[in-house]
Scaffold this motif. Structure first.
Motif, PDB file in Angstrom:
ATOM      1  N   THR A   1       0.686  -1.382   0.063  1.00  0.00           N
ATOM      2  CA  THR A   1      -0.107  -0.452  -0.093  1.00  0.00           C
ATOM      3  C   THR A   1       0.678   1.579  -0.142  1.00  0.00           C
ATOM      4  O   THR A   1       1.671   0.915   0.673  1.00  0.00           O
ATOM      5  CB  THR A   1      -0.325  -0.174   1.330  1.00  0.00           C
ATOM      6  OG1 THR A   1      -1.753  -1.209   1.175  1.00  0.00           O
ATOM      7  CG2 THR A   1      -2.213   1.246   1.284  1.00  0.00           C
TER       8      THR A   1
ATOM      9  N   VAL B   1       1.186   5.594  -0.491  1.00  0.00           N
ATOM     10  CA  VAL B   1       0.435   6.507  -0.139  1.00  0.00           C
ATOM     11  C   VAL B   1       1.151   7.951  -0.511  1.00  0.00           C
ATOM     12  O   VAL B   1       2.076   7.540   0.025  1.00  0.00           O
ATOM     13  CB  VAL B   1       0.263   7.088   1.866  1.00  0.00           C
ATOM     14  CG1 VAL B   1      -0.021   8.784   2.161  1.00  0.00           C
ATOM     15  CG2 VAL B   1      -0.673   6.056   2.259  1.00  0.00           C
ATOM     16  N   ASN B   2       0.763   8.787  -0.786  1.00  0.00           N
ATOM     17  CA  ASN B   2       1.267   9.251  -1.575  1.00  0.00           C
ATOM     18  C   ASN B   2       0.944  11.034  -1.445  1.00  0.00           C
ATOM     19  O   ASN B   2      -0.012  11.937  -1.275  1.00  0.00           O
ATOM     20  CB  ASN B   2       1.218   9.690  -2.862  1.00  0.00           C
ATOM     21  CG  ASN B   2       1.913   9.101  -4.159  1.00  0.00           C
ATOM     22  OD1 ASN B   2       3.562   9.383  -3.387  1.00  0.00           O
ATOM     23  ND2 ASN B   2       1.278   7.886  -4.997  1.00  0.00           N
TER      24      ASN B   2
ATOM     25  N   ILE C   1      -3.664  14.308  -0.962  1.00  0.00           N
ATOM     26  CA  ILE C   1      -3.085  12.598  -0.364  1.00  0.00           C
ATOM     27  C   ILE C   1      -3.747  12.103  -1.061  1.00  0.00           C
ATOM     28  O   ILE C   1      -5.002  11.920  -1.019  1.00  0.00           O
ATOM     29  CB  ILE C   1      -4.367  12.567   1.227  1.00  0.00           C
ATOM     30  CG1 ILE C   1      -3.697  13.299   2.182  1.00  0.00           C
ATOM     31  CG2 ILE C   1      -3.028  10.716   2.219  1.00  0.00           C
ATOM     32  CD1 ILE C   1      -3.651  13.478   3.235  1.00  0.00           C
TER      33      ILE C   1
ATOM     34  N   TYR D   1      -6.709  -2.348   2.733  1.00  0.00           N
ATOM     35  CA  TYR D   1      -6.046  -1.314   3.841  1.00  0.00           C
ATOM     36  C   TYR D   1      -6.832  -0.774   3.629  1.00  0.00           C
ATOM     37  O   TYR D   1      -7.878   0.015   3.134  1.00  0.00           O
ATOM     38  CB  TYR D   1      -4.959  -0.981   3.538  1.00  0.00           C
ATOM     39  CG  TYR D   1      -3.697  -1.758   4.206  1.00  0.00           C
ATOM     40  CD1 TYR D   1      -3.160  -2.699   3.894  1.00  0.00           C
ATOM     41  CD2 TYR D   1      -3.400  -0.721   5.551  1.00  0.00           C
ATOM     42  CE1 TYR D   1      -2.235  -3.185   4.467  1.00  0.00           C
ATOM     43  CE2 TYR D   1      -2.115  -1.543   5.845  1.00  0.00           C
ATOM     44  CZ  TYR D   1      -1.660  -2.185   6.039  1.00  0.00           C
ATOM     45  OH  TYR D   1      -0.155  -3.365   6.735  1.00  0.00           O
TER      46      TYR D   1
ATOM     47  N   ILE E   1      -7.546   3.532   4.682  1.00  0.00           N
ATOM     48  CA  ILE E   1      -7.086   4.643   5.458  1.00  0.00           C
ATOM     49  C   ILE E   1      -7.833   5.511   5.771  1.00  0.00           C
ATOM     50  O   ILE E   1      -9.206   5.771   4.958  1.00  0.00           O
ATOM     51  CB  ILE E   1      -5.615   5.463   4.123  1.00  0.00           C
ATOM     52  CG1 ILE E   1      -5.067   6.420   4.849  1.00  0.00           C
ATOM     53  CG2 ILE E   1      -6.498   5.794   3.046  1.00  0.00           C
ATOM     54  CD1 ILE E   1      -4.006   7.357   4.669  1.00  0.00           C
TER      55      ILE E   1
ATOM     56  N   LEU F   1      -4.599  18.680   9.197  1.00  0.00           N
ATOM     57  CA  LEU F   1      -4.839  17.081   8.928  1.00  0.00           C
ATOM     58  C   LEU F   1      -4.572  16.943  10.205  1.00  0.00           C
ATOM     59  O   LEU F   1      -4.485  17.529  11.766  1.00  0.00           O
ATOM     60  CB  LEU F   1      -3.542  17.088   8.585  1.00  0.00           C
ATOM     61  CG  LEU F   1      -3.243  15.293   7.925  1.00  0.00           C
ATOM     62  CD1 LEU F   1      -4.482  15.177   7.255  1.00  0.00           C
ATOM     63  CD2 LEU F   1      -2.888  14.759   7.564  1.00  0.00           C
ATOM     64  N   GLU F   2      -5.874  16.557  10.933  1.00  0.00           N
ATOM     65  CA  GLU F   2      -5.362  15.935  12.239  1.00  0.00           C
ATOM     66  C   GLU F   2      -5.551  14.344  13.176  1.00  0.00           C
ATOM     67  O   GLU F   2      -4.660  13.866  13.457  1.00  0.00           O
ATOM     68  CB  GLU F   2      -7.094  16.068  13.047  1.00  0.00           C
ATOM     69  CG  GLU F   2      -7.498  17.535  13.377  1.00  0.00           C
ATOM     70  CD  GLU F   2      -9.315  18.103  13.924  1.00  0.00           C
ATOM     71  OE1 GLU F   2      -9.855  16.583  13.643  1.00  0.00           O
ATOM     72  OE2 GLU F   2      -9.160  18.473  14.359  1.00  0.00           O
ATOM     73  N   GLN F   3      -5.544  13.641  11.578  1.00  0.00           N
ATOM     74  CA  GLN F   3      -4.929  12.258  11.959  1.00  0.00           C
ATOM     75  C   GLN F   3      -5.527  11.379  11.035  1.00  0.00           C
ATOM     76  O   GLN F   3      -6.110  11.279   9.781  1.00  0.00           O
ATOM     77  CB  GLN F   3      -6.417  11.838  13.602  1.00  0.00           C
ATOM     78  CG  GLN F   3      -5.886  10.411  13.597  1.00  0.00           C
ATOM     79  CD  GLN F   3      -6.768   9.547  15.155  1.00  0.00           C
ATOM     80  OE1 GLN F   3      -6.847   9.940  15.997  1.00  0.00           O
ATOM     81  NE2 GLN F   3      -8.048   8.164  14.517  1.00  0.00           N
ATOM     82  N   VAL F   4      -4.909  10.364  10.693  1.00  0.00           N
ATOM     83  CA  VAL F   4      -4.425   9.810  10.027  1.00  0.00           C
ATOM     84  C   VAL F   4      -4.241   8.006  10.183  1.00  0.00           C
ATOM     85  O   VAL F   4      -2.978   7.864  10.531  1.00  0.00           O
ATOM     86  CB  VAL F   4      -3.319   9.654   8.439  1.00  0.00           C
ATOM     87  CG1 VAL F   4      -2.812   8.587   7.198  1.00  0.00           C
ATOM     88  CG2 VAL F   4      -3.274  11.222   8.453  1.00  0.00           C
ATOM     89  N   THR F   5      -4.869   6.946   9.747  1.00  0.00           N
ATOM     90  CA  THR F   5      -5.289   6.106  10.018  1.00  0.00           C
ATOM     91  C   THR F   5      -4.952   4.636   9.131  1.00  0.00           C
ATOM     92  O   THR F   5      -5.860   5.337   8.282  1.00  0.00           O
ATOM     93  CB  THR F   5      -6.113   4.909  11.402  1.00  0.00           C
ATOM     94  OG1 THR F   5      -5.898   6.694  12.652  1.00  0.00           O
ATOM     95  CG2 THR F   5      -6.380   4.363  11.252  1.00  0.00           C
ATOM     96  N   PHE F   6      -4.271   4.070   9.164  1.00  0.00           N
ATOM     97  CA  PHE F   6      -3.870   2.940   8.625  1.00  0.00           C
ATOM     98  C   PHE F   6      -4.138   1.831   8.625  1.00  0.00           C
ATOM     99  O   PHE F   6      -3.718   1.276   9.903  1.00  0.00           O
ATOM    100  CB  PHE F   6      -2.350   3.088   7.703  1.00  0.00           C
ATOM    101  CG  PHE F   6      -1.982   4.337   7.465  1.00  0.00           C
ATOM    102  CD1 PHE F   6      -1.446   4.514   7.762  1.00  0.00           C
ATOM    103  CD2 PHE F   6      -2.106   4.570   5.890  1.00  0.00           C
ATOM    104  CE1 PHE F   6      -0.330   6.122   7.404  1.00  0.00           C
ATOM    105  CE2 PHE F   6      -1.922   5.397   5.262  1.00  0.00           C
ATOM    106  CZ  PHE F   6      -0.884   6.761   5.988  1.00  0.00           C
ATOM    107  N   ASN F   7      -5.146   0.721   8.746  1.00  0.00           N
ATOM    108  CA  ASN F   7      -5.752  -0.072   8.786  1.00  0.00           C
ATOM    109  C   ASN F   7      -5.659  -2.207   8.089  1.00  0.00           C
ATOM    110  O   ASN F   7      -6.676  -1.002   7.119  1.00  0.00           O
ATOM    111  CB  ASN F   7      -6.523  -0.307   9.705  1.00  0.00           C
ATOM    112  CG  ASN F   7      -7.095  -1.110  11.134  1.00  0.00           C
ATOM    113  OD1 ASN F   7      -7.553  -2.099  11.128  1.00  0.00           O
ATOM    114  ND2 ASN F   7      -7.116  -0.014  12.352  1.00  0.00           N
ATOM    115  N   SER F   8      -5.384  -2.719   8.655  1.00  0.00           N
ATOM    116  CA  SER F   8      -5.958  -4.146   7.616  1.00  0.00           C
ATOM    117  C   SER F   8      -7.188  -4.175   7.431  1.00  0.00           C
ATOM    118  O   SER F   8      -7.669  -4.766   7.320  1.00  0.00           O
ATOM    119  CB  SER F   8      -4.751  -5.159   7.693  1.00  0.00           C
ATOM    120  OG  SER F   8      -4.334  -4.845   9.001  1.00  0.00           O
TER     121      SER F   8
END
Lengths: 370, 161
Positions: A20, A22-23, A69, A78, A80, A90-97
């Motif tokens: 995965t 992220v750009n 993003i 994934y 995001i 930006l407050e929060q970025v979460t990556f989660n499977s």
């Protein structure tokens, strides 16, 4: 099957849920993706009318640092999650499977939080409304109590006067009790006592009404103020300067004044507003007595109208109006031969002070019965 | 040999690799970088009069716009569950240390006195209140603390027309 490195890589990808990326790129007009800004820092100085100031740090989006993003995933599942503030920071970025669990949890948490906020606001509004209603009920209850006390006192006066009139009618009649004179004196005293109590109740009712009006009248406000001064925090590597970002002098200032109702002043009243008069036993006099709720300087008869609204000119002599010694009682004398019927008697009352007249016209309905 | 390499490759990708890269950016590199941009934090001292003959000072940790950074997760054949938390352009979670310079209280008290000495008297003005001062707290090469900054311009905040 031969086990080659390429096969191994493919197997690993299938096993592990792979790549995965992220750009986050500097945003341009047509660039896809979720946008966010870095902040510019300002100091806001807000002057108050009492000469104090409040200094706050505020953050505004920096258009020179806007980003988008974008993500791509190969053989992956994934999620995001990107959370931004109202200003676009930006407050929060979460990556989660695990897509479902986190997303549901976030949604549920957010929903619960919003629900709790809404409930809290509603509860607060309800409490404030209840408190306001309670205060208003208390005030109106006080007025109602004072009015009732005044009405009761007036009834007591009328009862005492009726008793006195009855005794007066027996003067000179044979067979009256031996203590008749004592009874007559007691009745006179009872009338005076009842009048004093009525006057006190009247003053209380007027004061209560005036206080209620004053408490609920909006205050006049005339406000002129500058808006806040806003400075940009210009950071150098080893220093910092504050430069004016939004000019105070160029702002539009608002001057307003809340509408003000005239201060409520309780006006003089005559009570009762309507009454019945009958000829006295012996003298056949037709006398109507009313009381003002505050001392008067004078009372002058203006006109008498009949039930159809026409001015009555046929009464000879014309009715007389006189202010009694206590400055409260007003007596209206009708001629003994006044026809039965309803009469609207208008008098001009001076409720002011000596040298400062304050005249009010008041009308009393008098029903003459024979 | 081929099989050995194959097994080794398999082992490598099965264990996978994932992580976070973070680095400093300048404005030129910012145009081509692909990570999440944020600012590091620096301490500042704000000094102002409350308009009633007393002076207030506040220590502020602000996003330092001269310290642009970038952070980016990567993963290849591995799970990388990560959360980055930001606050007004500053990264406050995902790094091991939040970059807030710890200023000892005694030093801060000395800096406040230093700020007061740099300030011209907050003279009352019929038109308004003196504007605040903002200083950057820096550590010089000799290790001593210093303040660099000045009063806001314009120097008077008007309060009534």
């Amino acid at each position: 099957m031969r086990f080659t490195p390429s096969i191994a890589i493919i197997m690993a990808c299938l096993t592990a849920g792979c790549v995965t990326t992220v750009n986050v790129a500097s945003a341009s007009k047509n660039k896809p993706g979720v946008r966010y800004f870095l902040p510019k820092v300002y100091l806001q100085v807000t002057p108050a009318l009492d000469g104090t100031i409040k200094v706050e740090t505020i953050y505004l989006p920096d258009p020179q640092h806007e980003y988008s993003i974008d993500t791509a995933s190969f053989l992956g599942n994934y999620t995001i999650d990107i959370t931004r503030s109202e200003q676009g920071f930006l407050e929060q970025v979460t990556f989660n499977s695990d897509t479902t669990g986190v997303a549901k949890q976030l949604i549920t948490s957010e929903t619960n939080l919003r629900a709790a906020e809404i409930d809290a606001k509603a509860a607060k509004a309800k409490t404030e409304a209840t408190e306001a209603k309670t205060a208003l009920d208390k005030q109106t209850s006080a007025i109602a109590t004072a009015d009732k006390a005044q009405a009761d006192a007036l009834t007591a006066v009328q009862v005492a006067e009726a008793k006195l009139d009855l005794l007066k009618g027996l003067v000179g009649v044979t067979g009256v009790p031996t203590n008749f004179n004592d009874q007559l004196l007691a009745a006179r005293l009872a009338v005076e006592e009842a009048k004093v109590k009525y006057n006190a109740a009247t003053r209380t009712a007027s004061t209560t009404a005036a206080n209620f009006a004053a408490a609920n009248a909006p205050a006049a406000v005339d406000v002129k103020a500058y808006g806040p001064a806003v400075y940009y925090v210009d950071m150098g590597t080893s220093t910092v300067t504050l430069t004016e970002a939004f000019s105070q002098a160029k702002q539009t200032y608002v001057t307003w004044k809340l509408p003000v109702t005239d201060k409520v002043v309780a006006e003089v009243e005559l009570r009762p507003a309507s009454l019945v008069v009958r000829p006295a036993e012996k003298s056949r006099a037709l006398v109507a007595k009313v009381e003002a709720d505050r001392p008067l300087q004078s009372a002058v008869l203006l006109e008498v109208r009949d039930s159809t609204g026409n001015v009555v000119t046929s009464l000879k002599p014309a009715p007389l109006i006189s202010l009694q010694f206590d400055k409260l009682a007003v007596v209206i004398d009708f001629p003994p031969d006044a026809p039965a019927g309803d009469y609207r008697v208008t008098a001009r009352l001076d409720q002011g002070q000596p040298g400062k007249p304050e005249q009010k016209d008041r009308t009393v309905l008098v029903r003459v019965e024979k | 040999m081929r099989y050995t390499l194959g097994y080794l490759a398999l082992c490598a990708v099965v264990s996978g690799c994932a992580g976070i890269t973070a680095k400093v950016l300048d404005e030129t590199a910012d145009k081509s970088d692909t990570g999440f941009r944020y600012y590091d934090t620096s301490p500042f001292l704000l000094v102002y009069t409350d308009g009633k003959a007393s002076v207030e000072s506040k220590l502020l940790y602000l996003p330092d716009t001269t310290k642009l950074r970038t952070i980016k997760p990567y993963n290849f054949g591995a799970k990388n569950d990560a959360t980055f938390r930001f606050d007004k352009g500053r990264l406050i979670q995902a790094k091991a240390v939040v970059d807030e310079t710890i200023i000892p209280n005694a030093v801060l008290a000395g800096l406040e006195k230093m700020a007061t000495s740099k300030i011209k008297a907050f003279a009352n003005n019929a038109d308004g209140v003196p504007a605040p001062y903002l200083f950057r707290i820096v550590v010089k090469e000799d290790g001593k603390w210093d303040l660099q900054g000045q009063q806001a311009v314009p120097a008077i905040v008007k309060f009534a027309p």
